[in-house]
Write a protein that holds these residues in place. Structure first.
Motif: not given
Length: 398
Positions: A173-183, A3-17
């Motif tokens: 099965y799936l081809e997708a581009v992940l951008r900052p904040g996507d999971a 499953s793919l979640s975009t940055a818009a779907d998530l409550p935070r990005d990962f820059t703190d990690l």
């Protein structure tokens, strides 16, 4: 399923990690040694001797990461793999410990930093579940259905190279581009490969080492092997390649297994699984010097908290209560049970507030738990803190 979640779907990005500056600091300032780093290019691991060397005067080691050599290989298209960041990078260590507590399964975290238009590894699968967290740049992912369903830890993709290569040549099965904040979530066994696009790309892989029913089967097999009937030598001259010759011995073995497994209690299996379960993740770091000072200075007003991420089980045993840790057991008198439970809640607790113990016994209990690394002084916690693992309380043979 993936499953793919975009940055818009998530409550935070990962820059703190982790960000690219953090990666540079790890590579150049932390004195990393193998195996905390790998380099890979075009599906092949770059030999360590090409990017490690001696530590210089006063450091009698030969496998320290050479930042200048890493820079050369990276410029030449190699992917940098920072391994086990849950052990070397404090923000990820705190994140991984909290996630392992929430999931109940051990967690590891690696980072993959790839130059533009390059791919570090060919299509492959992992034997653990993976969450991909994109932290910088863009990366194109291609996913293919498994060639092995729910592979176990002793069933790596390298044992199925031809099948993996054939499946990877099919339409994804799936081809997708992940951008900052996507999971991206990848269940174990799903084939995947990723290519950086127009700039440096970095992502974290959070590996969840799920426990399976196969682990229960392994423990059951070890238990029944104590049965003398299953330890007997097969008759001399038996032909194990002949089904008719083998059949009576196989029937006797199955009968012994069924009889032996009929008396197995869940508590017995749980006791055998406990050491490995507790050792899956290390707890959050503690400050040795501050910890020693806390041991010397403990008093009624001392405030402590369970060491973040500490995996433990509490066992009742009549006149004694045992706190089972990954590498040892800490026994205390039964009268200290309520105080111990209070200390294991993960909340800040003052020594004078411990229930059921006179002040001097409460001080002694906290002093011992400080010495064992079970609790830490409150001012030793990171600013964001971490939840402690809630103990399981029960009898070993329940």
């Amino acid at each position: 399923m993936p499953s793919l979640s975009t940055a818009a779907d998530l409550p935070r990005d990962f820059t703190d990690l982790l960000d690219l500056d953090d990666a540079d600091a790890l590579l150049s300032q932390q004195g990393l040694r193998t195996p905390f780093l790998r380099l890979a290019k075009d599906g092949q691991v770059v030999p360590e001797r090409r990017w490690t060397g001696g530590g210089g005067v006063g450091a009698t080691i030969t496998d320290q990461v050479r930042d200048d050599r890493v820079a050369e290989h990276f410029a030449d298209g190699a992917t940098v793999v920072l391994q086990a960041l849950h052990r070397t990078h404090a923000p990820i260590a705190r994140f991984a410990a909290g996630l392992a507590t929430d999931l109940g399964h051990p967690v590891q975290v690696n980072a993959y930093v790839t130059p533009p238009q390059n791919q570090g590894f060919a299509s492959h699968y992992d034997v653990h579940d993976v969450f991909v967290l994109q932290v910088a740049g863009e990366k194109r992912w291609r996913l293919h259905a498994p060639v092995v369903t729910d592979p176990l830890r002793d069933d790596p993709w390298t044992d199925h190279r031809d099948a993996v290569a054939a499946r990877a040549a099919e339409e994804p099965y799936l081809e997708a581009v992940l951008r900052p904040g996507d999971a991206l979530y990848l269940p174990r066994g799903w084939l995947h490969a990723a290519t950086a696009l127009g700039e440096v790309s970095a992502h974290l892989t959070v590996g969840v080492h799920v426990r399976t029913r196969a682990a229960l089967v392994e423990q059951l097999a070890r238990l029944v092997l104590d049965d003398p009937a299953l330890r007997e030598t097969l008759p001399l001259g038996v032909d194990v390649t002949d089904a008719d010759s083998l059949a009576p011995h196989l029937q006797a073995t199955v009968a012994a297994l069924v009889e032996g497994l009929g008396d197995v209690r869940a508590g017995t299996v749980a006791e055998r699984l406990t050491p490995g379960a507790l050792a899956g993740n290390r707890p959050a770091p503690l400050a040795p010097l501050a910890q020693a000072a806390a041991v010397r200075g403990v008093g009624p007003d001392t405030v402590v908290r369970t060491r973040p991420g500490l995996a433990h089980v509490l066992r009742d045993g009549g006149e004694r209560v045992e706190l089972v840790l990954a590498d040892r057991r800490v026994g205390v008198p039964a009268r200290a049970r309520e105080a111990l439970l209070r200390l294991l809640t993960g909340e800040d607790v003052a020594v004078y507030a411990l229930p059921g113990l006179p002040p001097e016994d409460a001080v002694d209990l906290v002093r011992r738990l400080l010495r064992e690394g079970v609790v830490i002084p409150t001012d030793g916690l990171p600013a964001d803190g971490l939840p402690a693992v809630v103990p399981a309380v029960g009898q070993p043979d329940a």
